[in-house]
Structures are given as structure tokens and as C-alpha cells.
Enzyme design. Structure first.
Site, PDB file in Angstrom:
ATOM      1  N   LYS A 106     -56.168  13.460 -39.629  1.00 60.21           N
ATOM      2  CA  LYS A 106     -55.402  13.999 -39.086  1.00 60.21           C
ATOM      3  C   LYS A 106     -54.281  13.539 -40.305  1.00 60.21           C
ATOM      4  CE  LYS A 106     -51.984  12.542 -35.988  1.00 60.21           C
ATOM      5  NZ  LYS A 106     -50.510  12.895 -37.437  1.00 60.21           N
ATOM      6  N   PHE A 155     -57.055  23.960 -38.112  1.00 57.49           N
ATOM      7  CA  PHE A 155     -58.513  23.547 -37.220  1.00 57.49           C
ATOM      8  C   PHE A 155     -57.940  24.081 -35.864  1.00 57.49           C
ATOM      9  CE2 PHE A 155     -54.214  21.451 -37.408  1.00 57.49           C
ATOM     10  CZ  PHE A 155     -52.937  21.832 -36.573  1.00 57.49           C
ATOM     11  N   GLU A 169     -52.465  22.572 -41.194  1.00 59.03           N
ATOM     12  CA  GLU A 169     -51.645  21.257 -41.278  1.00 59.03           C
ATOM     13  C   GLU A 169     -51.393  21.658 -42.904  1.00 59.03           C
ATOM     14  OE1 GLU A 169     -50.574  19.220 -39.642  1.00 59.03           O
ATOM     15  OE2 GLU A 169     -49.623  17.042 -40.601  1.00 59.03           O
ATOM     16  N   ARG A 186     -49.019  17.780 -24.111  1.00 61.37           N
ATOM     17  CA  ARG A 186     -49.772  17.102 -25.025  1.00 61.37           C
ATOM     18  C   ARG A 186     -50.285  16.380 -23.959  1.00 61.37           C
ATOM     19  NH1 ARG A 186     -48.013  13.594 -29.683  1.00 61.37           N
ATOM     20  NH2 ARG A 186     -45.385  14.308 -29.967  1.00 61.37           N
TER      21      ARG A 186
HETATM   22  P1  AMP Z   1     -48.413  13.635 -33.579  1.00 60.40           P
HETATM   23  O1  AMP Z   1     -46.997  14.144 -34.985  1.00 60.40           O
HETATM   24  O2  AMP Z   1     -47.781  12.108 -34.235  1.00 60.40           O
HETATM   25  O3  AMP Z   1     -48.028  13.656 -32.908  1.00 60.40           O
HETATM   26  O4  AMP Z   1     -49.932  13.820 -34.223  1.00 60.40           O
HETATM   27  C1  AMP Z   1     -50.212  15.362 -33.871  1.00 60.40           C
HETATM   28  C2  AMP Z   1     -49.977  16.024 -35.272  1.00 60.40           C
HETATM   29  O5  AMP Z   1     -51.139  15.944 -36.174  1.00 60.40           O
HETATM   30  C3  AMP Z   1     -49.755  18.038 -35.246  1.00 60.40           C
HETATM   31  O6  AMP Z   1     -48.694  18.507 -34.440  1.00 60.40           O
HETATM   32  C4  AMP Z   1     -50.657  18.123 -36.667  1.00 60.40           C
HETATM   33  O7  AMP Z   1     -49.188  18.828 -37.295  1.00 60.40           O
HETATM   34  C5  AMP Z   1     -51.393  16.897 -36.883  1.00 60.40           C
HETATM   35  N1  AMP Z   1     -52.750  17.065 -37.747  1.00 60.40           N
HETATM   36  C6  AMP Z   1     -53.617  16.800 -38.945  1.00 60.40           C
HETATM   37  N2  AMP Z   1     -54.392  16.983 -38.652  1.00 60.40           N
HETATM   38  C7  AMP Z   1     -54.787  17.568 -37.743  1.00 60.40           C
HETATM   39  C8  AMP Z   1     -56.209  18.467 -36.748  1.00 60.40           C
HETATM   40  N3  AMP Z   1     -57.570  18.134 -37.464  1.00 60.40           N
HETATM   41  N4  AMP Z   1     -56.041  18.253 -35.685  1.00 60.40           N
HETATM   42  C9  AMP Z   1     -54.769  18.246 -34.995  1.00 60.40           C
HETATM   43  N5  AMP Z   1     -53.539  18.461 -35.131  1.00 60.40           N
HETATM   44  C10 AMP Z   1     -53.522  18.060 -36.915  1.00 60.40           C
END
Ligand code: AMP
Length: 583
Positions: free
Chosen positions: A252, A342, A302, A417
Site C-alpha cells: 500500500k 494496480f 498510486e 468501500r
Molecule cells: P485509504 O486512503 O487509507 O482509504 O486507502 C486506500 C488508498 O490506498 C487507495 O485509494 C489508493 O490511493 C491507495 N493505494 C496504495 N497502494 C494501493 C494498491 N496497491 N492498491 C489499491 N490502492 C492502493
């Protein structure tokens, strides 16, 4: 259609105290709007002229609006500016001045939605030398023909500060009820919205073709798709069970989500809020042209800032240097970016949205020619908790936030989500070391060194089920002097006279805001609280969940919309896993 009919509903929405009242008022408005104007009405009540991705903004500076008001009513500039200082809402200021000029408005033709829209559109499109004067002239012309209430909303619209907080989801509810009278159709309307991100277009389709027209929606290059998001859990074993035994585990990355639309050499980039951010990333556009081998595509990745000398991944904050109009070239040199791809939603005529993740990933790998700056994400497919934990630690060492575990067979759930993607971040342990994203819904006046600014903010998380914001904390720590200084001005555009209908709070703030600004906070732990409304009654009767010893981390999350804040479900999950680690 008369503009006053729209304004009257806006006035009533502003006084509404419950979300359901907002929906009912919108249904009433949509029902009386003629089909040919419905898109314009929808944009106007949200303070826009187009959906965000078009990138045409009104955004007239307050200074300019003050000049237009002074011009329209023949009042001195200083008098208007003083009134604005006292009242804090330019909409109310103009209403006051327009009132004393009432007679005049009565003699003119009533304003129509079409005329208001057309003039505002011309204002938005005027640029270059002499454009300021031209804009002032157009705006003051419109004001002279307005009633006081109309003038209030015209000024609020041009300055981009509607203060109504009408969420997209509320509009979808109201559209379904107004045009199909059957709540069951909500899912089709939402699906279409997830694929085209344009409420005005959907309303038009509903008005002309009914629900069948909406069911036909497909993904299109150039139209941003609302992004799929992830849930969060704290234990790899539990996530594996939830995903059916195995998962595609990916690093991530801590950067900015970008949805790339490519048509030949034309490349357009959309942010997670679906704004057109192409101009901020000329380097990413070049990389896509050079290394993505296909004609048309919608793909996601990303974007991460990298250290120019060491090549290390840098925190998300470094990309914020690109959020500006000028000087992008220097920012690109100083803070170069890499993109980790991704997902693939569409490639050369093939709609991949409903295909299993492993197929989409394979299609992506087939078209991305990897280089230093463009790669696919690090991934393993695993059913082994130990292996996943080792992979997790490697991700953290490399500067990532943790892992995202994805269902190998999962479709791309646009706008959701859901439980097909689950984040595994650092474990919460007994202490809450995981920051959360919260929405500012109120504030308390500061005292002593903080007099003149706010002493603390009332913040909330998102209750997705009910589409409201529930309070979780009053935050007064972690603010630097610079942060404090800008607070009142930064929050002024969202200030409203009473608690917003989509906010649930038992605490009485001194000042209320329509839910707009997202910030990151961290605390020592989550505790039960009789006063905060998050997950109220879910863990214990008469108690909600609150953050203990909350602190601002210094990160404003302007890239997130309020509905992207941490959700109540995530908080409940965090609270439960915290209990487990303590036990
Ligand atoms: P959050 O912002 O904490 O809800 O986490 C989701 C976000 O992680 C996504 O919207 C992407 O911007 C980010 N992200 C980073 N790496 C990845 C990945 N390998 N697959 C999907 N999302 C990712």
C-alpha cells in the site's frame, strides 16, 4: 424556470435540521423543474456549473465579488468590505444591501435559471487581459436584476461557498424518488453515477428516458469512474478468512491515487475526488504515453514522490508541492514521482469492470512496459499468514503504509468501500498508533494565546449507513502556530448558523460548519464516551466511541472528500481489535 424557485428551496434546505427534510425538498424541486433545465438546477444547487471533472470553476475571489456588489448597488467598496468583515458571509451581505434597493428589482424581468446559468458560465470562461473588469460587469448586471434572496445565492455560487452541504448521495435519493417513485431503483441510479460521475447527465437521462436509460450506462474513456475503496482490518488471518482463504496482497503505497484515461496520445488524469489533475503531473502523462502499450485505456495507480538522489519512496506530503497553478516544472524536478499501477478498467474496447481482479491485473501487466518510473505494484498471491506478515514488514521498510489484500476473483466495485479490498495497516496494539481521517464539523473559541482563533475543533467520522457524520473527538493539540493562524479563514467558507442536518452531535460547539474539511488525527486509544455519537449504542448502551488524547498530525487531507473520511464501521473494528490486543 424561475431562479427564485430554486432559491426558495435552497433557503428551506439551509434551515433544515434533518437529512430527510433535505431529500424531500429536493424531490419537490426536481419534480417542478422542466426536463431541459434539470442538469443546470442540479449543478447550481451544488454551487457548480459542471461536474468537477470538467475543471471549469467559478471561484471568483471575494475581493472581486465585493467590487461587483459595490458597483451593482452604488455603495462604497469599504462599506461592503466592512459589512463582510462583520457578517462573515458575503451572501448575507449582498442580501442586506439588495434589500434597501428592493424597489428596483420589482421593475425588472424575473431572473430565469437559464439566464443565471448562462451569465455565470460566461463569467467562468472569461480569462486574459481585462477579464476582471468584464467579470465584475457581468456579475453586477445580474445582481441588479435580482431579488435579495437571489442575490445571496448568486454571490455564494460565484465565490464557491454554497454552505448547503448537499451531498451527491442525497441528490441520488431525491432523483430516484422524483423520477421513478420507487426506492428500489436507487441501485441503478447509483450504478450509473459510479460509472459517469455526472449527476446532471443522469438527471437528464432520467427525465428523458426514465430508469431504462439509466440502466444502459457503460464506462467511457474521458469520464472518470468513481473509485473503488478499501475496508480496513488489523489482522492478516481474519482478512484471509473474509476473502475466502487466499488473496492478492499488494504494497500500500503512500501517495496520490490517479485514474488515467488514455485515448491515443491524449492522456487525462483524475484524482480520487475526480478532479482533473492532468496539469499537475506532466511527467506521469509522458510516462503513460511512452510506456502504456495500447490505444485506449482506463487504468489506475498510486503516484508516489521519490527522493531524486536515493530513489527512496517519500511520504504523500511531498506530492502536495504540485497542487498549484504555476511552477509545476520546478516541482516536477525537485520532487519527481513514480507511479505504481494496480488496476485496469477498460482497454481497447474491452470493459473490464466486471472481470475478476486477476484477469484485470493480467491485462494491466500486458500493456505496462515497466521502467524506473512506471511499474505495477509489488504483489504476491498467498494463503499463508506468516508469508503475508513478512511481506507486510518489507512494505513498511520500503516506506509503504502496509498492504492491501484483494479478493482474486473480485470485480471492480466502482464507488464502493466494500470487502473485496481490505487494508492491513500497522497493528493498533493497545495504543492507537494508526491515524484516522476526520471531518471538521464545529469549533470552539480559543482563549489566552489562542484568542482570536479557534481553541479546538469538533471532528466527526462518516456513518455510511445513514449518510451522516458522528462526532468522535474535540481536538486542540498538535496544531502549529501557523495552523492556528489560518484556521478561522480556512474554515470561514463552511461556517453555518446551526448544526448541519447531516451532523449528529451531543456536544454544543461555538461555531458550526457544513462537513467539508478533512484532517488527520491520532490519539492514544479509542475509549467509550457518553458524549460522542460515533457508534452510539453499538458497543455499550448509552455510549459512543471517542479518541483519547487526540492530536492533529499536521496533515490536512484536501485530497479527500468528507465521505472519504474514516467510517464508523472502521472505528468499531479498530475498537474491537484494540480490546483483543489488550486482553
Ligand atoms: P485509504 O486512503 O487509507 O482509504 O486507502 C486506500 C488508498 O490506498 C487507495 O485509494 C489508493 O490511493 C491507495 N493505494 C496504495 N497502494 C494501493 C494498491 N496497491 N492498491 C489499491 N490502492 C492502493
Amino acid at each position: 424556470m424561475r431562479y427564485s424557485e430554486v432559491v426558495e428551496v435552497c433557503e428551506r434546505i439551509e434551515r433544515a435540521t434533518k437529512r430527510i427534510e433535505m431529500t424531500d425538498l429536493l424531490v419537490y424541486l426536481f419534480k417542478k423543474t422542466p426536463a431541459e433545465s434539470i442538469d443546470r438546477v442540479i449543478y447550481l444547487i451544488q454551487g457548480k456549473l459542471y461536474p468537477d471533472f470538467v475543471g471549469i470553476e467559478l471561484g471568483i475571489a471575494e475581493k472581486l465579488a465585493i467590487r461587483a456588489i459595490s458597483h451593482a448597488y452604488g455603495i462604497s467598496h469599504d462599506e461592503v468590505a466592512d459589512a463582510f468583515k462583520k457578517m462573515g458571509d458575503l451572501g448575507e451581505v449582498v442580501r442586506k444591501f439588495a434589500h434597501s434597493r428592493r424597489q428596483k428589482a420589482l421593475f425588472t424581468n424575473p431572473l430565469t435559471v437559464e439566464r443565471v446559468y448562462e451569465v455565470l458560465d460566461r463569467i467562468a470562461r472569461t480569462s486574459g487581459a481585462g477579464s476582471q473588469d468584464a467579470k465584475i460587469k457581468m456579475l453586477s448586471g445580474l445582481l441588479t436584476d435580482s431579488t435579495p434572496d437571489e442575490a445571496k445565492y448568486i454571490v455564494r455560487t460565484v465565490t464557491g461557498k454554497m454552505r448547503l452541504g448537499i451531498a451527491d448521495m442525497t441528490i441520488l435519493d431525491a432523483l430516484t424518488l422524483a423520477y421513478t417513485a420507487d426506492k428500489e431503483n436507487r441501485k441503478y441510479v447509483e450504478r450509473a453515477y459510479n460509472l459517469c460521475s455526472d449527476l446532471g447527465e443522469i438527471a437528464k437521462t432520467l427525465a428523458s428516458e426514465g430508469i431504462e436509460g439509466v440502466k444502459k450506462y457503460r464506462i467511457r474513456v474521458g469520464r472518470p469512474v468513481r473509485m473503488m475503496l478499501a475496508q480496513r482490518m488489523s489482522n492478516a488471518g481474519e482478512i484471509l478468512r473474509k476473502l475466502g482463504g487466499n488473496a492478492a496482497c499488494e504494497w500500500k503505497y503512500d501517495g496520490e491515487r490517479i485514474q488515467i484515461h488514455k485515448k491515443g496520445d491524449d492522456v487525462v488524469l483524475f484524482s480520487r475526488r475526480l478532479e482533473n489533475i492532468t496539469s499537475q503531473y506532466p511527467d506521469v502523462c509522458d510516462m503513460v504515453r511512452a510506456h502504456v502499450r495500447c490505444d485506449d485505456a482506463i487504468i489506475e495507480g498510486e503516484c508516489v514522490a521519490v527522493h531524486p538522489e536515493s530513489g527512496e519512496l517519500l511520504p504523500f506530503q511531498e506530492l502536495m508541492h504540485r497542487r498549484r497553478k504555476h511552477g509545476i516544472e520546478e516541482a516536477v524536478k525537485k520532487f519527481p514521482a513514480s507511479i505504481f499501477m494496480f488496476d485496469a478498467l477498460y482497454i481497447d474496447g474491452n470493459d473490464l469492470i466486471e472481470k475478476p481482479y486477476m484477469i484485470r491485473r493480467k491485462c494491466l501487466e500486458d500493456i505496462v512496459e515497466e521502467s524506473e518510473q512506471i511499474r505495477v505494484t509489488e504483489m504476491i498471491i498467498s494463503d499463508d499468514v506468516d508469508e503475508i506478515e513478512r511481506f507486510f514488514h518489507r512494505a513498511i521498510e520500503a516506506g509503504c503504509e502496509g498492504l492491501i489484500l484483494k479478493a482474486t476473483e473480485g470485480i471492480y466495485q466502482a464507488g464502493a468501500r466494500g470487502w473485496l479490498w481490505i487494508k492491513l495497516k500497522r497493528s493498533y496494539q493497545a495504543k492507537m498508533i494508526e491515524p484516522i481521517d476526520v471531518v471538521v464539523v464545529g469549533a470552539f473559541h480559543g482563549r489566552g494565546r489562542r484568542s482570536g482563533t479557534y481553541g479546538a475543533l469538533l471532528v466527526a467520522v462518516y456513518d455510511r449507513e445513514n449518510d451522516v457524520f458522528t462526532t468522535i473527538s474535540k481536538v486542540g493539540s498538535g496544531f502549529k502556530d501557523e495552523d492556528l493562524e489560518i484556521l478561522p479563514e480556512m474554515l470561514a467558507p463552511y461556517r453555518i448558523s446551526h448544526m448541519h442536518p447531516r451532523v449528529k452531535s451531543e456536544m454544543q460547539a461555538d461555531v458550526w460548519f457544513s462537513p467539508s474539511v478533512v484532517m488527520e488525527i491520532i490519539g492514544d486509544e479509542l475509549t467509550l464516551s457518553p458524549i460522542h455519537t460515533t457508534a452510539f449504542g453499538k458497543i455499550r448502551e448509552n455510549a459512543g466511541i471517542a479518541v483519547r488524547f487526540p492530536r492533529f498530525t499536521g496533515r490536512w487531507r484536501h485530497d479527500k472528500s468528507p465521505e472519504d473520511a474514516t467510517t464508523v464501521d472502521e472505528i468499531v473494528e479498530m475498537y474491537k481489535s484494540q480490546l483483543k490486543t489488550i486482553a
